[in-house]
Design a protein around this motif. Structure first.
Motif, PDB file in Angstrom:
ATOM      1  N   THR A 162       0.823  -1.201   0.000  1.00  0.00           N
ATOM      2  CA  THR A 162       0.000   0.000   0.000  1.00  0.00           C
ATOM      3  C   THR A 162       0.863   1.260   0.000  1.00  0.00           C
ATOM      4  N   ALA A 163       0.213   2.357  -0.291  1.00  0.00           N
ATOM      5  CA  ALA A 163       0.905   3.642  -0.231  1.00  0.00           C
ATOM      6  C   ALA A 163       1.420   3.910   1.178  1.00  0.00           C
ATOM      7  N   ALA A 164       0.624   3.539   2.191  1.00  0.00           N
ATOM      8  CA  ALA A 164       1.048   3.754   3.581  1.00  0.00           C
ATOM      9  C   ALA A 164       2.304   2.953   3.895  1.00  0.00           C
ATOM     10  N   GLU A 165       2.391   1.727   3.369  1.00  0.00           N
ATOM     11  CA  GLU A 165       3.584   0.907   3.607  1.00  0.00           C
ATOM     12  C   GLU A 165       4.805   1.514   2.925  1.00  0.00           C
ATOM     13  N   LEU A 166       4.634   2.011   1.719  1.00  0.00           N
ATOM     14  CA  LEU A 166       5.765   2.649   1.041  1.00  0.00           C
ATOM     15  C   LEU A 166       6.150   3.958   1.724  1.00  0.00           C
ATOM     16  N   HIS A 167       5.178   4.633   2.296  1.00  0.00           N
ATOM     17  CA  HIS A 167       5.480   5.842   3.061  1.00  0.00           C
ATOM     18  C   HIS A 167       6.351   5.494   4.264  1.00  0.00           C
ATOM     19  N   ALA A 168       6.049   4.363   4.907  1.00  0.00           N
ATOM     20  CA  ALA A 168       6.842   3.929   6.065  1.00  0.00           C
ATOM     21  C   ALA A 168       8.278   3.613   5.669  1.00  0.00           C
ATOM     22  N   HIS A 169       8.484   3.180   4.420  1.00  0.00           N
ATOM     23  CA  HIS A 169       9.836   2.879   3.938  1.00  0.00           C
ATOM     24  C   HIS A 169      10.534   4.123   3.389  1.00  0.00           C
ATOM     25  N   GLY A 170       9.821   5.241   3.363  1.00  0.00           N
ATOM     26  CA  GLY A 170      10.420   6.487   2.893  1.00  0.00           C
ATOM     27  C   GLY A 170      10.334   6.710   1.402  1.00  0.00           C
ATOM     28  N   ALA A 171       9.639   5.828   0.679  1.00  0.00           N
ATOM     29  CA  ALA A 171       9.566   5.963  -0.777  1.00  0.00           C
ATOM     30  C   ALA A 171       8.501   6.965  -1.213  1.00  0.00           C
ATOM     31  N   VAL A 172       7.392   7.029  -0.480  1.00  0.00           N
ATOM     32  CA  VAL A 172       6.302   7.953  -0.803  1.00  0.00           C
ATOM     33  C   VAL A 172       6.398   9.177   0.095  1.00  0.00           C
ATOM     34  N   TRP A 173       6.331  10.352  -0.514  1.00  0.00           N
ATOM     35  CA  TRP A 173       6.457  11.596   0.236  1.00  0.00           C
ATOM     36  C   TRP A 173       5.254  11.823   1.136  1.00  0.00           C
ATOM     37  N   LYS A 174       4.051  11.655   0.570  1.00  0.00           N
ATOM     38  CA  LYS A 174       2.846  11.918   1.345  1.00  0.00           C
ATOM     39  C   LYS A 174       1.709  11.050   0.832  1.00  0.00           C
ATOM     40  N   VAL A 175       0.861  10.568   1.766  1.00  0.00           N
ATOM     41  CA  VAL A 175      -0.336   9.793   1.431  1.00  0.00           C
ATOM     42  C   VAL A 175      -1.544  10.639   1.789  1.00  0.00           C
ATOM     43  N   VAL A 176      -2.447  10.801   0.829  1.00  0.00           N
ATOM     44  CA  VAL A 176      -3.567  11.718   1.012  1.00  0.00           C
ATOM     45  C   VAL A 176      -4.855  11.087   0.480  1.00  0.00           C
ATOM     46  N   PRO A 177      -6.021  11.611   0.864  1.00  0.00           N
ATOM     47  CA  PRO A 177      -7.277  11.142   0.273  1.00  0.00           C
ATOM     48  C   PRO A 177      -7.255  11.338  -1.245  1.00  0.00           C
ATOM     49  N   ARG A 178      -8.006  10.489  -1.961  1.00  0.00           N
ATOM     50  CA  ARG A 178      -7.995  10.549  -3.422  1.00  0.00           C
ATOM     51  C   ARG A 178      -8.313  11.948  -3.942  1.00  0.00           C
ATOM     52  N   ASP A 179      -9.297  12.606  -3.351  1.00  0.00           N
ATOM     53  CA  ASP A 179      -9.702  13.913  -3.885  1.00  0.00           C
ATOM     54  C   ASP A 179      -8.692  15.029  -3.597  1.00  0.00           C
ATOM     55  N   ALA A 180      -7.688  14.729  -2.777  1.00  0.00           N
ATOM     56  CA  ALA A 180      -6.658  15.726  -2.484  1.00  0.00           C
ATOM     57  C   ALA A 180      -5.355  15.448  -3.229  1.00  0.00           C
ATOM     58  N   LEU A 181      -5.319  14.380  -4.011  1.00  0.00           N
ATOM     59  CA  LEU A 181      -4.057  13.946  -4.628  1.00  0.00           C
ATOM     60  C   LEU A 181      -3.469  14.996  -5.563  1.00  0.00           C
ATOM     61  N   ARG A 182      -4.257  15.480  -6.489  1.00  0.00           N
ATOM     62  CA  ARG A 182      -3.731  16.448  -7.450  1.00  0.00           C
ATOM     63  C   ARG A 182      -3.234  17.705  -6.739  1.00  0.00           C
ATOM     64  N   HIS A 183      -4.004  18.176  -5.766  1.00  0.00           N
ATOM     65  CA  HIS A 183      -3.618  19.377  -5.031  1.00  0.00           C
ATOM     66  C   HIS A 183      -2.278  19.182  -4.323  1.00  0.00           C
ATOM     67  N   GLU A 184      -2.114  18.049  -3.642  1.00  0.00           N
ATOM     68  CA  GLU A 184      -0.877  17.814  -2.888  1.00  0.00           C
ATOM     69  C   GLU A 184       0.311  17.644  -3.817  1.00  0.00           C
ATOM     70  N   ALA A 185       0.099  16.964  -4.951  1.00  0.00           N
ATOM     71  CA  ALA A 185       1.193  16.793  -5.907  1.00  0.00           C
ATOM     72  C   ALA A 185       1.615  18.139  -6.483  1.00  0.00           C
ATOM     73  N   LEU A 186       0.639  18.981  -6.794  1.00  0.00           N
ATOM     74  CA  LEU A 186       0.959  20.309  -7.325  1.00  0.00           C
ATOM     75  C   LEU A 186       1.628  21.192  -6.282  1.00  0.00           C
ATOM     76  N   CYS A 187       1.209  21.050  -5.021  1.00  0.00           N
ATOM     77  CA  CYS A 187       1.863  21.815  -3.958  1.00  0.00           C
ATOM     78  C   CYS A 187       3.345  21.471  -3.862  1.00  0.00           C
ATOM     79  N   LEU A 188       3.653  20.179  -3.900  1.00  0.00           N
ATOM     80  CA  LEU A 188       5.048  19.763  -3.850  1.00  0.00           C
ATOM     81  C   LEU A 188       5.792  20.257  -5.087  1.00  0.00           C
ATOM     82  N   ALA A 189       5.158  20.116  -6.257  1.00  0.00           N
ATOM     83  CA  ALA A 189       5.798  20.553  -7.499  1.00  0.00           C
ATOM     84  C   ALA A 189       6.075  22.057  -7.480  1.00  0.00           C
ATOM     85  N   HIS A 190       5.133  22.824  -6.970  1.00  0.00           N
ATOM     86  CA  HIS A 190       5.340  24.272  -6.913  1.00  0.00           C
ATOM     87  C   HIS A 190       6.439  24.635  -5.907  1.00  0.00           C
TER      88      HIS A 190
END
Length: 247
Positions: A162-190
């Motif tokens: 899962t995304a949460a498991e990869l987050h625990a390994h440090g591979a995923v920066w952030k895990v968010v609700p589906r409807d917040a995904l684009r916003h969070e990705a754009l925030c990091l990109a900006h």
């Protein structure tokens, strides 16, 4: 069915994959994705790329129906196309943020494993079901996401994480609700794109240069075993068994 690129917005370019229903890409799709990412990286106004997808999941790998229909020609095309797309993400002149939802399987691992950062939705799952499909490959990229022993266990069993498991390994920066995904990705990109564009490009080249594993050579090595399985009839036998069992 297409790969679309949005106009740069404050230095961020969004590349969106749309091959319904599950984003299993045909040969032309992998090449289109490679072209879009490379073009974004060459654009002097772009300082970060967001790679995302529409539909039920981020990526389901190659289009197996195309492989079965067109035989070894499609296998060669898919392998070269995947190599081009994975390489385009890794060698993109600016950082690439992958925004992952739903399934990220097979070739999807090749994409996110070569990205610079990953933001994932809570429903995202990652894995390589290659052995169940009579194939091999992308262990090079899974190895960039999880420790070696977990990599081998996942590869041999075709299990997902899962995304949460990869987050625990440090591979995923952030895990968010589906409807917040684009916003969070754009925030990091900006946040990334707020840095000097020339320095970002130098930083990307420097970080690639100190990688302990040459991802291009490593993946091409893996592909040789995929060809061997296909030419030896193993791929067809395993796929027939998998489909007969209704998996």
């Amino acid at each position: 069915m297409a790969v679309c690129t949005s106009d740069p917005n404050a230095g961020v370019c969004v590349v969106t994959v749309d091959f319904p229903p599950v984003n299993a890409l045909p040969v032309r799709g992998w090449y289109a994705l490679a072209d879009a990412v490379r073009a974004a990286g060459r654009d002097p106004d772009v300082r970060c790329v967001v790679l995302t997808a529409t539909g039920r999941g981020f990526n389901a790998g190659v289009d197996i129906k195309e492989l079965r229909r067109d035989g070894h020609g499609a296998l060669l095309g898919a392998n070269h196309g995947c190599a081009e797309a994975f390489s385009a993400v890794y060698a993109c002149e600016v950082p690439v943020v992958a925004a992952v939802h739903g399934h990220c399987l097979g070739g999807g691992i090749g994409l996110v494993g070569n990205a610079d950062a990953i933001v994932a939705s809570e429903d995202a799952v990652f894995g390589l079901p290659e052995l169940d499909r009579g194939a091999l490959g992308a262990a090079t990229h899974l190895a960039r996401l999880v420790p070696q022993h977990l990599l081998r266990t996942l590869y041999y069993t075709c299990r997902t994480v899962t995304a949460a498991e990869l987050h625990a390994h440090g591979a995923v920066w952030k895990v968010v609700p589906r409807d917040a995904l684009r916003h969070e990705a754009l925030c990091l990109a900006h946040e990334i794109a707020a840095r000097d564009g020339t320095l970002l490009r130098l930083a990307k080249a420097a970080l690639n240069g100190i990688d302990p594993v040459d991802v291009h050579r490593s993946y091409r090595f893996e592909q040789g075993f995929t060809f061997e399985a296909g030419l030896g009839g193993v791929t067809e036998r395993v796929r027939d068994t998998f489909e007969a069992e209704g998996q």
